[in-house]
Design an enzyme around this catalytic site. Structure first.
Site, PDB file in Angstrom:
ATOM      1  N   CYS A   1      40.084  46.638  36.097  1.00  0.00           N
ATOM      2  CA  CYS A   1      40.102  47.306  37.391  1.00  0.00           C
ATOM      3  C   CYS A   1      41.510  47.779  37.760  1.00  0.00           C
ATOM      4  CB  CYS A   1      39.478  46.373  38.441  1.00  0.00           C
ATOM      5  SG  CYS A   1      38.885  47.209  39.915  1.00  0.00           S
ATOM      6  N   HIS A   2      42.111  47.233  38.831  1.00  0.00           N
ATOM      7  CA  HIS A   2      43.457  47.613  39.262  1.00  0.00           C
ATOM      8  C   HIS A   2      44.548  46.820  38.543  1.00  0.00           C
ATOM      9  CE1 HIS A   2      41.095  49.304  42.580  1.00  0.00           C
ATOM     10  NE2 HIS A   2      42.133  50.059  42.850  1.00  0.00           N
TER      11      HIS A   2
END
Length: 181
Positions: A110-111
């Site tokens: 994800c991030h």
């Protein structure tokens, strides 16, 4: 199987996407490994289900007190706030970079690749992430692709990346495979 291997999970004190911590954690345990929660301070970390507070988890060690040599691999869970905080902490960035310098596998979802950008370890690597990181990763010299999971062996270590919680099944399997060597 990763019997006898210890895998670090590096997180901020809060802002971790809970499922991106708990699902890889379970996968490591089910494969016979030992997960350890590393953060920038002692105590408990606060996970989230997107923007809502979820569970808290006890920290096993502080990033400034451990080194990559203490572990066989690294997982970087996502959540927007989690990696954004980690990239501002020199001890967390150092810890991430050590895994690449030592040739040890790293899995980021994800991030989480924001921490990889800060550690300057994505140049000439192919990876994926949450789509909003695409430009940041390209500007840091990476090749960004939109795939469920990317396993990049074109560098000093194996780097496993995925985009989002929907990719967790593939991410967990690829991460465990990488940790198994």
């Amino acid at each position: 199987m990763i019997q006898g291997k210890t895998i670090a999970f590096l997180v901020a004190p809060e802002g971790i996407e809970q499922v991106e911590l708990t699902e890889p954690w379970k996968a490591v345990e089910q494969a016979g490994g030992t997960p350890k929660l590393i953060s920038t301070q002692q105590g408990r970390v606060q996970a989230f289900n997107h923007l809502d507070k979820a569970d808290t988890f006890p920290v096993d060690a502080v990033a400034g007190d451990v080194a990559a040599s203490d572990f066989d691999g690294l997982v970087l869970p996502g959540g927007v706030a989690n990696p954004d905080f980690l990239r501002t902490k020199p001890e967390a960035v150092r810890f991430v970079k050590e895994f690449f310098d030592a040739g040890k596998p790293v899995a980021a979802i994800c991030h989480a690749p924001w921490a990889l950008v800060e550690a300057d370890v994505v140049r000439e690597r192919t990876l994926t992430s949450w789509p909003s990181l695409r430009t940041d990763l390209r500007n840091a010299g990476a090749t960004w692709v939109d795939k469920e999971v990317v396993v990049c062996t074109g560098g000093p270590n194996t780097l496993v990346t995925s985009r989002k919680p929907d990719d967790l099944k593939a991410f967990c399997q690829a991460a465990v495979d990488a940790f198994g060597g």
